[in-house]
Write a protein that holds these residues in place. Structure first.
Motif, short mmCIF file in Angstrom:
data_model
loop_
_atom_site.label_atom_id
_atom_site.label_comp_id
_atom_site.label_asym_id
_atom_site.label_seq_id
_atom_site.Cartn_x
_atom_site.Cartn_y
_atom_site.Cartn_z
N GLY A 169 0.77 -1.24 0.00
CA GLY A 169 0.00 0.00 0.00
C GLY A 169 0.80 1.29 0.00
N HIS A 170 2.12 1.21 -0.09
CA HIS A 170 2.94 2.42 -0.12
C HIS A 170 3.16 2.86 -1.57
N ARG A 171 3.84 4.00 -1.76
CA ARG A 171 3.88 4.61 -3.10
C ARG A 171 5.31 4.82 -3.59
N LEU A 172 5.52 4.48 -4.86
CA LEU A 172 6.83 4.66 -5.49
C LEU A 172 6.99 6.09 -5.98
N VAL A 173 8.18 6.65 -5.74
CA VAL A 173 8.53 7.97 -6.26
C VAL A 173 9.55 7.84 -7.38
N ALA A 174 10.63 7.09 -7.13
CA ALA A 174 11.68 6.96 -8.14
C ALA A 174 12.42 5.65 -7.95
N ASP A 175 12.78 5.04 -9.05
CA ASP A 175 13.58 3.81 -9.02
C ASP A 175 14.83 4.02 -9.86
N ASP A 176 15.94 3.48 -9.38
CA ASP A 176 17.23 3.48 -10.06
C ASP A 176 17.94 4.83 -9.95
N MET A 177 17.32 5.93 -10.38
CA MET A 177 17.95 7.25 -10.32
C MET A 177 17.02 8.23 -9.63
N VAL A 178 17.49 8.79 -8.53
CA VAL A 178 16.69 9.72 -7.73
C VAL A 178 17.32 11.10 -7.82
N HIS A 179 16.55 12.08 -8.32
CA HIS A 179 17.01 13.46 -8.37
C HIS A 179 16.56 14.17 -7.09
N ILE A 180 17.51 14.78 -6.40
CA ILE A 180 17.22 15.43 -5.11
C ILE A 180 17.59 16.90 -5.21
N ARG A 181 16.68 17.76 -4.76
CA ARG A 181 16.90 19.21 -4.74
C ARG A 181 16.81 19.71 -3.30
N HIS A 182 17.70 20.67 -2.98
CA HIS A 182 17.67 21.32 -1.67
C HIS A 182 16.84 22.59 -1.80
N MET A 183 15.63 22.55 -1.26
CA MET A 183 14.70 23.67 -1.42
C MET A 183 14.83 24.71 -0.32
N GLY A 184 15.85 24.59 0.52
CA GLY A 184 16.06 25.56 1.59
C GLY A 184 15.50 25.07 2.91
N LYS A 185 16.06 25.60 4.02
CA LYS A 185 15.63 25.27 5.38
C LYS A 185 15.71 23.77 5.64
N GLY A 186 16.73 23.12 5.08
CA GLY A 186 16.94 21.71 5.34
C GLY A 186 15.96 20.78 4.66
N GLU A 187 15.22 21.26 3.69
CA GLU A 187 14.21 20.44 3.01
C GLU A 187 14.78 19.87 1.71
N LEU A 188 14.85 18.54 1.64
CA LEU A 188 15.31 17.86 0.43
C LEU A 188 14.11 17.21 -0.25
N ILE A 189 13.91 17.53 -1.53
CA ILE A 189 12.79 16.98 -2.29
C ILE A 189 13.35 16.03 -3.34
N GLY A 190 12.86 14.81 -3.33
CA GLY A 190 13.31 13.81 -4.29
C GLY A 190 12.23 13.50 -5.32
N GLU A 191 12.66 13.26 -6.54
CA GLU A 191 11.74 12.91 -7.61
C GLU A 191 12.45 12.06 -8.64
N SER A 192 11.68 11.51 -9.57
CA SER A 192 12.24 10.63 -10.59
C SER A 192 12.66 11.41 -11.82
N ASP A 193 13.52 10.80 -12.62
CA ASP A 193 13.83 11.34 -13.94
C ASP A 193 12.57 11.20 -14.80
N PRO A 194 12.15 12.28 -15.47
CA PRO A 194 10.91 12.19 -16.26
C PRO A 194 10.92 11.06 -17.30
N MET A 195 12.09 10.70 -17.80
CA MET A 195 12.18 9.66 -18.82
C MET A 195 11.78 8.29 -18.28
N ILE A 196 12.12 7.99 -17.01
CA ILE A 196 11.85 6.65 -16.45
C ILE A 196 10.81 6.71 -15.34
N GLU A 197 10.06 7.78 -15.28
CA GLU A 197 9.05 7.96 -14.24
C GLU A 197 8.06 6.80 -14.22
N HIS A 198 7.75 6.30 -13.01
CA HIS A 198 6.78 5.22 -12.77
C HIS A 198 7.29 3.85 -13.19
#
Length: 332
Positions: A169-198
């Motif tokens: 019941g949990h959810r996939l965000v990214a597999d194999d390659m995870v892109h991580i951005r530092h959005m400030g105030k210690g917040e790291l946001i991870g997402e998938s490469d659009p080419m291999i998303e899902h």
């Protein structure tokens, strides 16, 4: 980021009016500038390196100024180089602005959005574009609302663990390659490469589409990275943490993220351990630390036992009651 990229974003509703040759200029500042003071002739500390936004006030001033003032504005204002000029509310810039924008290759843009809405959307887009970022080989999955980053050597079973978590019941965000951005105030946001998303690679099966197999409820676009889980083969000569009193961390983009190491061994249910680690991490964030609480109770009980043993070995001496002195004379 370039002004040309802003035109591709439908949230901003921009269109080019002049200065197309300058669309490759760089936007290096997250803030915008309202050039009202500059139009009035005050250029001290003028933030010309920012996107210049002309709202209703600036537009009204341009319409009311006479030919002499308009000429001064045209000569002084366009002596600076700007990333781009934006007129909001669908306002049409004066013809002199269109002419000078073409002469100086300054992108002149127009949007139907209000000034407030445009600045909000722009800040969100530019913050993401200019944020420090990195890419990590691993799997990012949302477990009980927390972003869990699974790391480990190739073939250790990261994707298989994530697949079992998706089944639970949990959810996939990214597999194999995870892109991580530092959005400030210690917040790291991870997402998938659009080419291999899902998509997910499973050895022996191949590439599978998680969205097609499990539905839209099994995927998520992006998530904040809250916990890092290292998967590794069990090493007999390595001492693994069995208490969890001292917390491990991993540095990602100069941000310390809590981490744990899970050794793999036949019979260990790694997906359940990842779920337990996620719930335990959430409990710690709420102020409940099971290991430290148990340690404090044990130390308290030991201290109490030492005190009781000391009292039994050296019982306190009872003080004798002093007899009250007898009166020298009886009652009269």
């Amino acid at each position: 980021m370039e002004p040309g990229k802003l035109l591709e974003n439908s949230e901003l509703g921009l269109r080019i009016l002049a200065g197309e040759n300058g669309l490759n200029r760089k936007i290096r500042n997250e803030d915008v500038n309202r050039p009202g003071l500059a139009l009035a002739g005050f250029y001290r500390n003028f933030a010309h390196d920012r996107l210049q936004v002309f709202g209703q006030g600036e537009f009204a001033y341009l319409l009311d100024c006479g030919g002499e003032v308009e000429g001064r504005i045209k000569d002084e204002f366009f002596s600076y180089e700007y990333p781009a000029l934006v007129f909001t509310h669908g306002n049409q810039p004066p013809s002199c602005f269109i002419k000078k924008s073409n002469e100086t290759d300054t992108p002149l843009l127009q949007t139907t959005l209000s000034t407030h809405d445009f600045i909000l959307n722009f800040n969100r887009i530019i913050t993401r574009a200019l944020a420090p970022q990195t890419s990590i080989h691993g799997v990012l999955i949302e477990v009980f609302g927390l972003g869990v980053l699974l790391l480990g050597p190739s073939g250790i079973g990261k994707s298989e663990t994530a697949l079992e978590l998706i089944e639970r019941g949990h959810r996939l965000v990214a597999d194999d390659m995870v892109h991580i951005r530092h959005m400030g105030k210690g917040e790291l946001i991870g997402e998938s490469d659009p080419m291999i998303e899902h998509h997910m690679e499973l050895r022996g099966i191949g590439i599978v589409n998680i969205k097609d197999l499990f539905g839209v409820g099994a995927i998520r676009k992006k998530v904040q990275v809250d916990l890092v889980v290292f998967l590794e083969d069990w090493k007999e000569d390595k001492e693994y943490d069995r208490l969890g009193i001292d917390e491990q961390t991993m540095e990602i983009l100069d941000v310390s993220i809590p981490s744990i190491t899970l050794p793999l061994r036949p019979g260990r249910n790694i997906p359940i351990l990842v779920e337990t680690a996620s719930m335990n991490h959430r409990s710690r964030r709420m102020g409940f630390h099971a290991a430290r609480s148990l340690s404090e109770r044990i130390h308290s009980r030991i201290s109490q036992q030492i005190t009781e043993d000391a009292e039994r070995e050296n019982p306190p001496k009872k003080e004798r009651k002093k007899a009250s002195p007898k009166p020298l004379m009886g009652p009269v």
